[in-house]
Design a protein around this motif. Structure first.
Motif, PDB file in Angstrom:
ATOM      1  N   PHE A  44       0.589  -1.229  -0.090  1.00  0.00           N
ATOM      2  CA  PHE A  44      -0.019  -0.026   0.042  1.00  0.00           C
ATOM      3  C   PHE A  44       1.025   1.349  -0.160  1.00  0.00           C
ATOM      4  N   ARG A  45       1.681   1.392   0.803  1.00  0.00           N
ATOM      5  CA  ARG A  45       2.731   2.403   0.869  1.00  0.00           C
ATOM      6  C   ARG A  45       3.421   2.852  -0.304  1.00  0.00           C
ATOM      7  N   PHE A  46       3.987   1.516  -1.149  1.00  0.00           N
ATOM      8  CA  PHE A  46       4.655   1.599  -2.164  1.00  0.00           C
ATOM      9  C   PHE A  46       3.880   1.238  -3.450  1.00  0.00           C
ATOM     10  N   ARG A  47       2.683   1.594  -3.380  1.00  0.00           N
ATOM     11  CA  ARG A  47       1.848   1.099  -4.427  1.00  0.00           C
ATOM     12  C   ARG A  47       2.235   1.636  -5.768  1.00  0.00           C
ATOM     13  N   TRP A  48       2.553   2.889  -6.031  1.00  0.00           N
ATOM     14  CA  TRP A  48       2.891   3.258  -7.367  1.00  0.00           C
ATOM     15  C   TRP A  48       4.271   2.718  -7.807  1.00  0.00           C
ATOM     16  N   LEU A  49       5.179   2.542  -7.034  1.00  0.00           N
ATOM     17  CA  LEU A  49       6.279   1.649  -7.266  1.00  0.00           C
ATOM     18  C   LEU A  49       6.118   0.476  -7.643  1.00  0.00           C
ATOM     19  N   THR A  50       5.287  -0.352  -6.962  1.00  0.00           N
ATOM     20  CA  THR A  50       4.967  -1.721  -7.188  1.00  0.00           C
ATOM     21  C   THR A  50       4.112  -1.698  -8.619  1.00  0.00           C
ATOM     22  N   LEU A  51       3.473  -0.714  -9.087  1.00  0.00           N
ATOM     23  CA  LEU A  51       2.745  -0.897 -10.284  1.00  0.00           C
ATOM     24  C   LEU A  51       3.646  -0.674 -11.404  1.00  0.00           C
ATOM     25  N   ALA A  52       4.674   0.302 -11.075  1.00  0.00           N
ATOM     26  CA  ALA A  52       5.759   0.383 -11.966  1.00  0.00           C
ATOM     27  C   ALA A  52       6.568  -0.695 -12.198  1.00  0.00           C
ATOM     28  N   MET A  53       7.043  -1.543 -11.135  1.00  0.00           N
ATOM     29  CA  MET A  53       7.716  -2.634 -11.274  1.00  0.00           C
ATOM     30  C   MET A  53       7.030  -3.689 -11.813  1.00  0.00           C
ATOM     31  N   SER A  54       5.697  -3.723 -11.787  1.00  0.00           N
ATOM     32  CA  SER A  54       4.922  -4.745 -12.353  1.00  0.00           C
ATOM     33  C   SER A  54       4.934  -4.513 -14.057  1.00  0.00           C
ATOM     34  N   LEU A  55       4.734  -3.144 -14.430  1.00  0.00           N
ATOM     35  CA  LEU A  55       4.962  -3.031 -16.026  1.00  0.00           C
ATOM     36  C   LEU A  55       6.364  -3.095 -16.404  1.00  0.00           C
ATOM     37  N   VAL A  56       7.221  -3.273 -15.604  1.00  0.00           N
ATOM     38  CA  VAL A  56       8.657  -3.254 -15.803  1.00  0.00           C
ATOM     39  C   VAL A  56       8.556  -4.975 -16.304  1.00  0.00           C
ATOM     40  N   LEU A  57       8.115  -5.837 -15.433  1.00  0.00           N
ATOM     41  CA  LEU A  57       7.974  -7.312 -15.491  1.00  0.00           C
ATOM     42  C   LEU A  57       7.201  -7.862 -16.834  1.00  0.00           C
ATOM     43  N   LEU A  58       6.002  -6.783 -17.010  1.00  0.00           N
ATOM     44  CA  LEU A  58       5.440  -7.187 -18.320  1.00  0.00           C
ATOM     45  C   LEU A  58       6.295  -6.774 -19.394  1.00  0.00           C
ATOM     46  N   GLY A  59       6.832  -5.797 -19.638  1.00  0.00           N
ATOM     47  CA  GLY A  59       7.884  -5.500 -20.490  1.00  0.00           C
ATOM     48  C   GLY A  59       8.824  -6.609 -20.693  1.00  0.00           C
ATOM     49  N   ILE A  60       9.461  -7.279 -19.644  1.00  0.00           N
ATOM     50  CA  ILE A  60      10.474  -8.214 -19.914  1.00  0.00           C
ATOM     51  C   ILE A  60       9.895  -9.563 -20.323  1.00  0.00           C
ATOM     52  N   THR A  61       8.666  -9.821 -20.095  1.00  0.00           N
ATOM     53  CA  THR A  61       7.912 -11.018 -20.598  1.00  0.00           C
ATOM     54  C   THR A  61       7.322 -10.959 -22.118  1.00  0.00           C
ATOM     55  N   VAL A  62       6.994  -9.570 -22.448  1.00  0.00           N
ATOM     56  CA  VAL A  62       6.841  -9.270 -23.838  1.00  0.00           C
ATOM     57  C   VAL A  62       7.887  -9.334 -24.617  1.00  0.00           C
ATOM     58  N   GLY A  63       9.048  -9.129 -24.088  1.00  0.00           N
ATOM     59  CA  GLY A  63      10.451  -9.201 -24.680  1.00  0.00           C
ATOM     60  C   GLY A  63      10.654 -10.615 -25.091  1.00  0.00           C
ATOM     61  N   MET A  64      10.375 -11.399 -24.026  1.00  0.00           N
ATOM     62  CA  MET A  64      10.490 -12.781 -24.122  1.00  0.00           C
ATOM     63  C   MET A  64       9.699 -13.582 -25.159  1.00  0.00           C
ATOM     64  N   LEU A  65       8.657 -12.921 -25.454  1.00  0.00           N
ATOM     65  CA  LEU A  65       7.560 -13.426 -26.644  1.00  0.00           C
ATOM     66  C   LEU A  65       8.197 -13.036 -27.906  1.00  0.00           C
ATOM     67  N   LEU A  66       8.769 -11.724 -27.912  1.00  0.00           N
ATOM     68  CA  LEU A  66       9.320 -11.267 -29.215  1.00  0.00           C
ATOM     69  C   LEU A  66      10.634 -12.215 -29.857  1.00  0.00           C
ATOM     70  N   THR A  67      11.265 -12.806 -28.705  1.00  0.00           N
ATOM     71  CA  THR A  67      12.407 -13.523 -28.877  1.00  0.00           C
ATOM     72  C   THR A  67      12.037 -14.995 -29.555  1.00  0.00           C
ATOM     73  N   GLY A  68      10.842 -15.208 -29.329  1.00  0.00           N
ATOM     74  CA  GLY A  68      10.507 -16.893 -29.719  1.00  0.00           C
ATOM     75  C   GLY A  68      10.864 -17.787 -29.030  1.00  0.00           C
ATOM     76  N   GLY A  69      10.780 -19.015 -29.730  1.00  0.00           N
ATOM     77  CA  GLY A  69      11.381 -20.319 -29.259  1.00  0.00           C
ATOM     78  C   GLY A  69      10.945 -21.494 -29.876  1.00  0.00           C
ATOM     79  N   LYS A  70      11.857 -22.498 -29.882  1.00  0.00           N
ATOM     80  CA  LYS A  70      11.174 -23.733 -30.466  1.00  0.00           C
ATOM     81  C   LYS A  70      10.867 -24.752 -29.774  1.00  0.00           C
ATOM     82  N   PHE A  71       9.817 -25.291 -30.166  1.00  0.00           N
ATOM     83  CA  PHE A  71       9.141 -26.417 -29.353  1.00  0.00           C
ATOM     84  C   PHE A  71       9.098 -27.751 -30.019  1.00  0.00           C
TER      85      PHE A  71
END
Length: 772
Positions: free
Chosen positions: A13-40
């Protein structure tokens, strides 16, 4: 003083904006993983089974097409002309022109490239039985994982105005499977998300509150898929993993968010300010989310026992998805609730369906007279209710007793897919395409396989293989000419110089003899996954060689049998581990040795009913017309996956319900009243969560890939049975009969439980609220 979870809630609660920002950073990292692709990978087994050892030895023998390439088949059909018609041949040649000029194609094998048009067994095998279709084998230089990227370009190069063309074979089927899984995932999400939103609107009655679990579900799926793609860079991951990750991630993320949002709204309704509401929600529902994540992770950890198969990677990928659901549920969601505050109740809709916020709420939710009425009705006649309920669960599981398993093949694709249509035409109309091939590797670890004694031994082996019932023919370097005797072969392979042999014999030696091995091919008249083909495999494997030689067999049937036997051998250890760890965790939370045993047995009954439905529908073929699939044996990966997921999810509901019953029992020491109160205050929450799970799983049951369809429907059945028959009927009846023994434990274990003390105190702020 705040407890651990409450302190975390206050920190968010006290660091709610920072937490949301860090969640967005994590989202950006995972989107980057999507763009790299992968072979199954498509599936298989990379352990130490005989089929794997034989395949590895087989790969050391040079083949004319090379051992690293791949291939696909083209079937040209004209219902009005026969294959020997010059115009038919000219149309085939014209259609193949672009492939002949393509540098990625190593060779083409057509009926017209043989020793003479229409002559020889090789040419005959490339013509259909009715002589209106021609089969062309397209060999690609690159291995399968590389050729997947440009297969569609090659396929698009082949077209004809007069011939109907179908593509099938390894490469075509692999690409079709990948595209089918991608479309299945998109379809499941497009169905499950809107339906889940509608259900959440019925639960919350406010668009803002209802949309929060959907948002967390989307974040979890994106993160889970990104993490799985990253995992695919370091290990083999099944092509089914993305769908499984999305199925698990979407279901648990929406469920967990439902718990937290529900608790937060009820805290606000009880008069708490935003900070206290967040803190208390995390301290109660957050704790439930963590424990649920642990139970699901324990279930998925059972898949890690199946090393060498793709089940292990799917367990790891599923754990990534569950971990992200817990992470977002304890960080992003409470931070967003901290920002929204009372605005979580804005955009109210469906007032007639939604429950008004209560002013008196409890630590596990609002009172529900309906569920209390069911509990009291059951406990008035526990034996009368328990008998039919248990009988139904046992009867539902009976079809599982005649389970047949076989690795999924092209029939797992929908009949509308070109690769499946080509496969059906190939098997139905081309000679030998419905036969089973056994690749027999005679292995001599100590040296040269072509000594005089070993040639005699191998000559005998080929004749023993040919004598196995149902074997149509045997191809080897020892049956090149029926007139040759074993002495002739000994003289030819031991005494004569290779340069003096004919070109045909030298070619046969190059393609079937290695430094320590000789390859023999046996052709069967049985279907690859049939019991008769498996009996033939067993008969061939029982044959022996003298002089330290080994008879190893590989091929589709061999891999099928070895994978199934491996899973059956490992399953007791994997399932036993899951049961034992789950039992231990439940004991640590309840202090009872009876309740964990009851929970394990109830879960096994739910899983048994799910397995029975799986066999009844997909193997026996009931509802195949309605659901659009070809009845077939169950893929051996499906039962372990279902067990791993269902066991964890079922424990989620068990803990919510039993924890509330235990809290009431400690307060009143009245078992019957505690059971009724527990069901009264958790029934609505469990039902809502289960309905969302069922919606998500049924959406995946709409998949075209049979494996995903089976898993989705199996999970939906298991959750439906668990949330209704088990939780509403069996559990109250059993706990009513057990009475005070529900809470019994030997004195040493009771002392140990008190010393561990895993309970988490909730910060006081007046009346307690929410749904733990």
């Amino acid at each position: 003083m705040d407890s651990g979870f409450a302190s975390w809630g206050r920190l968010v609660f006290r660091f709610r904006w920072l937490t949301l920002a860090m969640s967005l950073v994590l989202l950006g990292i995972t989107v980057g993983m999507l763009l790299t692709g992968g072979k199954f990978a498509n599936g298989g087994y990379s352990g130490d089974a005989q089929a794997v050892r034989a395949a590895n030895l087989l790969a050391t023998v040079h083949s004319p097409q090379g051992s690293t390439g791949t291939s696909f088949d083209l079937i040209f059909t004209d219902v009005h002309r026969r294959t020997e018609d010059p115009l038919f041949q000219a149309d085939v040649s014209s259609a193949l022109g672009p492939l002949r000029a393509d540098s990625r194609v190593s060779s083409l094998v057509t009926p017209y490239d043989q020793s003479g048009p229409g002559s020889g067994p090789a040419a005959a095998a490339l013509r259909s039985n009715n002589d209106h279709s021609a089969l062309v084998l397209v060999n690609i230089k690159d291995r399968l994982s590389t050729a997947e990227d440009y297969y569609q370009t090659l396929r698009d190069e082949v077209h004809s105005s007069r011939l109907n063309i179908l593509a099938t074979g390894d490469l075509a089927v692999t690409v079709a499977s990948t595209k089918t899984l991608q479309s299945d995932l998109a379809r499941a999400q497009s169905v499950s998300l809107p339906l889940s939103l509608i259900l959440l609107l019925l639960v919350f009655g406010a668009l803002v509150a209802a949309s929060l679990p959907i948002g967390v579900g989307i974040l979890t799926v994106i993160g889970g898929v990104g993490g799985t793609l990253l995992l695919a860079h370091v290990t083999d991951v099944s092509s089914y993993a993305i769908d499984i990750v999305a199925l698990i991630g979407l279901g648990v993320a929406i469920d967990y968010s439902l718990f937290l949002v529900n608790r937060f709204r009820e805290e606000l309704a009880a008069g708490a300010d935003t900070e206290d509401a967040v803190v208390r929600s995390v301290a109660t529902s957050g704790r439930a989310i963590v424990f649920s994540g642990v139970t699901v992770a324990v279930g998925l950890s059972g898949l890690l026992f199946f090393r060498g198969t793709f089940l292990a990677s799917m367990g790891a990928a599923g754990a990534i998805s569950v971990g992200l659901a817990v992470l977002y549920g304890l960080s992003f969601l409470p931070a967003l609730l901290s920002v929204l505050g009372s605005s979580v109740n804005r955009l109210r809709v469906l007032h007639v369906f939604s429950r008004r916020p209560t002013t008196h709420v409890t630590a596990f939710g609002a009172r529900s007279p309906f569920w209390r009425g069911i509990a009291e009705w059951v406990m008035q006649r526990p034996i009368l209710v328990l008998g039919p309920a248990l009988a139904f669960l046992v009867l539902a599981g009976i079809p599982f007793t005649h389970l047949q398993m076989a690795t999924g093949d092209t029939r797992g694709l929908p009949a509308t897919i070109e690769a499946r249509q080509g496969y059906d035409l190939l098997v139905a109309n081309f000679p030998g395409q419905n036969q089973t091939t056994f690749d027999v590797v005679a292995y001599y670890p100590s040296g040269n396989p072509l000594t005089a004694d070993r040639v005699a031994d191998l000559y005998r082996l080929t004749h023993q293989i040919a004598a196995v019932k149902g074997i149509l023919r045997v191809d080897s370097i020892f049956n090149l000419d029926p007139a040759l005797t074993v002495s002739d072969y000994q003289n030819m392979y031991v005494n004569e110089s290779p340069s003096t042999l004919s070109g045909t014999i030298r070619s046969a030696l190059a393609s079937s003899v290695g430094p320590h091995i000789v390859v023999v091919e046996a052709f069967s008249n049985q279907v690859e996954s049939s019991p008769a083909a498996r009996n033939q495999l067993s008969s061939i494997r029982d044959l022996t060689l003298s002089g330290g030689g080994q008879v190893l067999v590989t091929g589709v049937t061999a891999f099928d049998v070895d994978i199934i036997n491996y899973i059956l051998r490992v399953a007791p250890y994997a399932f036993g581990f899951v049961l034992a760890v789950t039992y231990l965790v439940l004991f640590l939370l309840t202090g009872s040795v009876v309740l964990p045993l009851k929970a394990v047995i109830m879960n096994l009954l739910s899983i048994s009913a799910s397995f029975g439905a799986l066999v009844w529908i997909f193997q026996d073929g009931h509802l195949s017309g309605l659901l659009g699939f070809t009845p077939q044996a169950i893929d051996p990966s499906v039962p372990p996956i279902l067990f791993a997921i269902v066991f964890g999810l079922s424990m989620d509901y068990e803990v919510i319900m039993v924890s509330r019953i235990q809290e009431e029992y400690r307060r009143t020491h009245d078992n019957r009243s505690a059971v009724a109160t527990g069901l009264e205050r958790t029934g609505r929450l469990i039902t809502s969560a289960a309905l969302i799970m069922i919606i998500v799983f049924l959406a995946f049951g709409l998949a075209q890939a049979v494996v995903i369809k089976a898993i989705g429907l199996g999970l939906a059945v298991a959750v439906a049975v668990d949330a209704t028959i088990v939780r509403a009927l069996v559990v109250p009846a059993v706990m009513r009969l057990l009475g005070k023994y529900n809470w019994w434990a030997p004195r040493p274990l009771s002392w140990l439980h008190e010393r561990i003390h895993l309970s988490d105190e909730i910060p006081s702020s007046g009346e307690s609220a929410g749904s733990g």
